[in-house]
Structure formats: structure tokens, C-alpha cells
Scaffold this motif. Sequence first.
Motif, mmCIF file in Angstrom:
data_model
loop_
_atom_site.group_PDB
_atom_site.id
_atom_site.type_symbol
_atom_site.label_atom_id
_atom_site.label_comp_id
_atom_site.label_asym_id
_atom_site.label_seq_id
_atom_site.Cartn_x
_atom_site.Cartn_y
_atom_site.Cartn_z
ATOM 1 N N GLY A 280 0.799 -1.222 0.000
ATOM 2 C CA GLY A 280 0.000 0.000 0.000
ATOM 3 C C GLY A 280 0.826 1.265 0.000
ATOM 4 O O GLY A 280 0.306 2.350 0.269
ATOM 5 N N GLY A 281 2.134 1.136 -0.275
ATOM 6 C CA GLY A 281 2.992 2.303 -0.301
ATOM 7 C C GLY A 281 3.566 2.687 1.041
ATOM 8 O O GLY A 281 4.206 3.743 1.162
ATOM 9 N N GLY A 282 3.353 1.875 2.063
ATOM 10 C CA GLY A 282 3.876 2.177 3.388
ATOM 11 C C GLY A 282 5.361 1.890 3.510
ATOM 12 O O GLY A 282 5.965 1.245 2.651
ATOM 13 N N TRP A 283 5.944 2.373 4.615
ATOM 14 C CA TRP A 283 7.369 2.151 4.883
ATOM 15 C C TRP A 283 7.580 0.773 5.496
ATOM 16 O O TRP A 283 6.765 0.312 6.296
ATOM 17 C CB TRP A 283 7.915 3.219 5.831
ATOM 18 N N VAL A 284 8.690 0.133 5.122
ATOM 19 C CA VAL A 284 9.063 -1.155 5.712
ATOM 20 C C VAL A 284 10.503 -1.094 6.196
ATOM 21 O O VAL A 284 11.311 -0.313 5.690
ATOM 22 C CB VAL A 284 8.914 -2.325 4.706
ATOM 23 N N ASP A 285 10.811 -1.914 7.197
ATOM 24 C CA ASP A 285 12.194 -2.111 7.620
ATOM 25 C C ASP A 285 12.444 -3.601 7.753
ATOM 26 O O ASP A 285 11.595 -4.420 7.365
ATOM 27 C CB ASP A 285 12.508 -1.353 8.922
ATOM 28 N N GLU A 286 13.586 -3.970 8.304
ATOM 29 C CA GLU A 286 13.991 -5.380 8.335
ATOM 30 C C GLU A 286 13.072 -6.265 9.172
ATOM 31 O O GLU A 286 13.093 -7.492 9.035
ATOM 32 C CB GLU A 286 15.428 -5.487 8.847
ATOM 33 N N ASP A 287 12.259 -5.657 10.036
ATOM 34 C CA ASP A 287 11.353 -6.438 10.875
ATOM 35 C C ASP A 287 9.932 -6.518 10.310
ATOM 36 O O ASP A 287 9.053 -7.119 10.928
ATOM 37 C CB ASP A 287 11.295 -5.824 12.285
ATOM 38 N N SER A 288 9.705 -5.924 9.156
ATOM 39 C CA SER A 288 8.366 -5.921 8.568
ATOM 40 C C SER A 288 7.996 -7.307 8.037
ATOM 41 O O SER A 288 8.879 -8.105 7.672
ATOM 42 C CB SER A 288 8.297 -4.898 7.434
#
Length: 250
Positions: A123-131
Motif C-alpha cells: 500500500g505504499g507504506g514504509w518497511v524495515d527489516e522487521d516488517s
Amino acid sequence: MASLSRPTLLVVGAGFLGREVARWAQAGGWEVIPVVRSEESAAGLRKEFPQVRAADALDPDFWGSVPEGVAGLVWTVAPSRARPADNFEAMQRIGAVAAAEWAKRKKIPMVYVSSTSVYAEDGGGWVDEDSPVATDDSRSMAMVTAEKACLQAGGSVVRCAGLYGKERVLKPDAEGPARWLNLVHVEDAARAVGIALQQKGKILNACEDEPRPRGRPGGSWPEGMRRARRNKRVRNAKLKSLGWRVLVGS
């Protein structure tokens, strides 16, 4: 088996990124053995890397042929555009897992090069290594399987965004719906791999600080065009905390 005279880095999959990893390692004082799948590819690298080998790293006998003295392993095997029949999932679930088992037996550091495409966000959201990862996508889960094997061996994982640079030039992309494109220049990605090789048990996103907008609001893909890219924005704070910066990319 012959022994090597000095610590050596084995780069399995010396393609677009793997070649750059080999160059950075060689400039840093490593002996480098790039591994490619064809004699033609090996011939193109032999002047720069005399120890280049043409071999199938999915063959169980491959690991018994690696000389003693290898002090590090980078797995960056990807399907070749010239070999469309390559089995992507086998490269990860069989090849990369065997590589991790070998690195564990030898007690040497390993980096597995994965992809930011493993994330489930759409959905265009931010992700990091824990997503969360895309558990419903077989290619993503093949990479996650290889990641886990590498981490269990004490190695680290670099999840690369879309690679560009040198002969791979970015083109304007106005087709399709509005979305985000995460990128990293191949030289910046190679430096990320070098940093990861000094870590243990880490997953690191390698991408530029800001994703780039693509497509247009209300746009759609042409009929029959299959696009599996998910829409997300990827954070690189963890890698930057280790001293990495975007130096070449824009």
C-alpha cells in the motif's frame, strides 16, 4: 585440494552485482574467486580475476572442489536473462542453503544477497527489516528460506532494492498505477555487501534514502502485462548505522 596462499573471498554468482563485489574485495586486498555458470562468462572475467571458475554451485560436488583457505563467502546468484529456464527457487532453496551449510562447517563469514521484494507491504507504506514478508509468494519465501539458513550459519543478509548503474540505465516509467520504486546503485550495493561480511546474524536493507515515484494516479497496467512488484517504501537506517552511505547513486 590445493590450498590458497592468502585469505580468499568466494563470490558465487559473479553477475551484475557479484562482479562489483569481487572488484571491491580485490581492491581491498582479498584474493577473489568469482564463480559463474558458463565458460563464456568466465573468459570475460579471467583477465581481471585469474582464479575465476565456471561451475554449477547447485551441484553438491561443487563444495568439495573449493580450495582450502577461503575466508569468506558471498552468494549473489540470480537468474540470467540469457538463461530463462534457470530455476530461481532451486537457486535459493537448494543452492544457497548448501552454501550456508558449507560456510557453517568451515566457520567462515557469509553474506546472502536477497531482495527487498520479500516484503508483503503493498500500500505504499514504509518497511524495515522487521516488517512482514510475503508468505503467499513462492519466490519471496524461497529467498526467506535461504536467508534463514545463512543466519543460522552465523552469516548476514543484504536485501537489495532494484539495482542500476553502469550498463544498466534507468528509463522513465510513466506506465501503470502510482507506486514507489526502491533502488540502489550497484557500487553502493557492493559496499553494503562488504559491510555485511563484517557482521554476524544481521539482515540489512540496501537502498537509497528515498524511493522514486513511478506510474500515475488512476493508471493501470496494459492488458496482459504481469507485474508482481509490490508497492512499498524501504528504510535503510540499520545499514546506515553501520557507516554505509549512498555515495554513487542519486
